[in-house]
Design a protein around this motif. Sequence first.
Motif, PDB file in Angstrom:
ATOM      1  N   PHE A   1       0.865  -1.177   0.000  1.00 39.23           N
ATOM      2  CA  PHE A   1       0.000   0.000   0.000  1.00 39.23           C
ATOM      3  C   PHE A   1       0.907   1.234   0.000  1.00 39.23           C
ATOM      4  N   ALA A   2       0.806   2.032  -1.045  1.00 36.13           N
ATOM      5  CA  ALA A   2       1.691   3.186  -1.192  1.00 36.13           C
ATOM      6  C   ALA A   2       0.879   4.474  -1.279  1.00 36.13           C
ATOM      7  N   VAL A   3       1.483   5.562  -0.831  1.00 35.27           N
ATOM      8  CA  VAL A   3       0.874   6.893  -0.916  1.00 35.27           C
ATOM      9  C   VAL A   3       1.726   7.765  -1.821  1.00 35.27           C
ATOM     10  N   GLY A   4       1.082   8.707  -2.502  1.00 38.17           N
ATOM     11  CA  GLY A   4       1.789   9.565  -3.439  1.00 38.17           C
ATOM     12  C   GLY A   4       2.680  10.579  -2.753  1.00 38.17           C
ATOM     13  N   LEU A   5       3.483  11.276  -3.549  1.00 36.75           N
ATOM     14  CA  LEU A   5       4.380  12.295  -3.010  1.00 36.75           C
ATOM     15  C   LEU A   5       3.622  13.419  -2.322  1.00 36.75           C
ATOM     16  N   GLU A   6       2.310  13.534  -2.597  1.00 41.70           N
ATOM     17  CA  GLU A   6       1.493  14.554  -1.930  1.00 41.70           C
ATOM     18  C   GLU A   6       1.405  14.323  -0.422  1.00 41.70           C
ATOM     19  N   GLN A   7       1.832  13.139   0.035  1.00 42.28           N
ATOM     20  CA  GLN A   7       1.827  12.861   1.461  1.00 42.28           C
ATOM     21  C   GLN A   7       2.592  13.934   2.242  1.00 42.28           C
ATOM     22  N   SER A   8       3.538  14.592   1.586  1.00 43.55           N
ATOM     23  CA  SER A   8       4.300  15.647   2.270  1.00 43.55           C
ATOM     24  C   SER A   8       3.407  16.819   2.676  1.00 43.55           C
ATOM     25  N   LEU A   9       2.248  16.978   2.029  1.00 43.84           N
ATOM     26  CA  LEU A   9       1.289  18.006   2.448  1.00 43.84           C
ATOM     27  C   LEU A   9       0.735  17.720   3.836  1.00 43.84           C
ATOM     28  N   ILE A  10       0.723  16.445   4.201  1.00 45.50           N
ATOM     29  CA  ILE A  10       0.215  16.034   5.511  1.00 45.50           C
ATOM     30  C   ILE A  10       1.345  15.858   6.511  1.00 45.50           C
ATOM     31  N   ASP A  11       2.504  15.411   6.035  1.00 47.77           N
ATOM     32  CA  ASP A  11       3.631  15.153   6.932  1.00 47.77           C
ATOM     33  C   ASP A  11       4.380  16.420   7.331  1.00 47.77           C
ATOM     34  N   THR A  12       4.364  17.442   6.464  1.00 48.49           N
ATOM     35  CA  THR A  12       5.119  18.667   6.730  1.00 48.49           C
ATOM     36  C   THR A  12       4.293  19.625   7.583  1.00 48.49           C
ATOM     37  N   LYS A  13       4.873  20.088   8.669  1.00 50.46           N
ATOM     38  CA  LYS A  13       4.192  21.043   9.547  1.00 50.46           C
ATOM     39  C   LYS A  13       4.880  22.402   9.476  1.00 50.46           C
ATOM     40  N   VAL A  14       4.085  23.449   9.615  1.00 50.00           N
ATOM     41  CA  VAL A  14       4.607  24.812   9.513  1.00 50.00           C
ATOM     42  C   VAL A  14       4.205  25.615  10.740  1.00 50.00           C
ATOM     43  N   THR A  15       5.112  26.482  11.155  1.00 52.90           N
ATOM     44  CA  THR A  15       4.853  27.484  12.193  1.00 52.90           C
ATOM     45  C   THR A  15       5.361  28.801  11.642  1.00 52.90           C
ATOM     46  N   ALA A  16       4.448  29.739  11.420  1.00 49.82           N
ATOM     47  CA  ALA A  16       4.852  30.988  10.781  1.00 49.82           C
ATOM     48  C   ALA A  16       3.843  32.084  11.088  1.00 49.82           C
ATOM     49  N   ALA A  17       4.327  33.323  11.094  1.00 47.95           N
ATOM     50  CA  ALA A  17       3.482  34.507  11.190  1.00 47.95           C
ATOM     51  C   ALA A  17       3.841  35.418  10.026  1.00 47.95           C
ATOM     52  N   MET A  18       2.851  35.835   9.265  1.00 42.37           N
ATOM     53  CA  MET A  18       3.093  36.664   8.097  1.00 42.37           C
ATOM     54  C   MET A  18       2.287  37.948   8.208  1.00 42.37           C
ATOM     55  N   HIS A  19       2.902  39.066   7.791  1.00 42.99           N
ATOM     56  CA  HIS A  19       2.285  40.383   7.930  1.00 42.99           C
ATOM     57  C   HIS A  19       2.241  41.072   6.570  1.00 42.99           C
TER      58      HIS A  19
END
Length: 265
Positions: free
Chosen positions: A90-108
């Motif tokens: 059972f394999a998942v596509g490269l789009e899995q990085s959309l779920i595995d990658t986490k972001v912490t950011a503030a933008m102004h």
Amino acid sequence: MIEGLNIRCTVGNVEILRSPRIVLTLRRRAVVSVCEIDIPDADRSVQASLAQKQAVSVRFGHRGEGGTWHEWRGTVRDFQPCGLDTVRVFAVGLEQSLIDTKVTAAMHGEPADVVARRLLAATGLPVAEIRVPAETFPHIVFSHVTVARAIKQLAASLERSWGHDLSRHAVWLGASGLYWSDADEPGDVFVVESAANLIRHTPNATGLSYAVSTLLPGLVHSRKIRIRDHRRQFSEVVRVQEVVHSLTTSGNTTLIGYGRDEGWG
């Protein structure tokens, strides 16, 4: 003339030139594409070599027809025995990085498309196109959330603050990179037609309609296709909402879903 089918797959260090079953599923409404691959494994050596997150490459196409290869890449999510001498991956596509990658950011004071591009780029995947309203956020914060959730947060802010409707937008990985758009994946229009490659067609005026054709390597969701069903006097160009390529011992087909646009989730 179609002379047969070529399969070239690798799972980790295992090369697969024949498989009793490959099912590749791509849906516009889903974040991640998935693929199931059955690998002959009489002595269990294949299963012993497998591990989660190993690279997977799937390539199939018609022999003797130039430019008909379908290519898909991903990673192993799981595997298990399937029968006495087969292991199912059972394999998942490269789009899995959309779920595995986490972001912490503030933008102004950043426009929405700039914010979205920075979020998608955090996955490490190329960004092809972002098509969203040109609104500028005085301030927006993402606190250790997945990229997929951050994009959802951004969409909700555009809807609440400015009244935009992003229900038909989707995020997907196309041939040129990541998209966040209500438009289509670029490419030629596939034709599915009676007496040529159309096997079954079940239109549905209120939900998803489905057509089954002979195998169509290269077809992905969000592409445009023309369906010509002579028996129903139906001929329309539609956007593909989902595609299921099935390569099995009983036949090779492509299931095409079109109609109601459910966005993505």
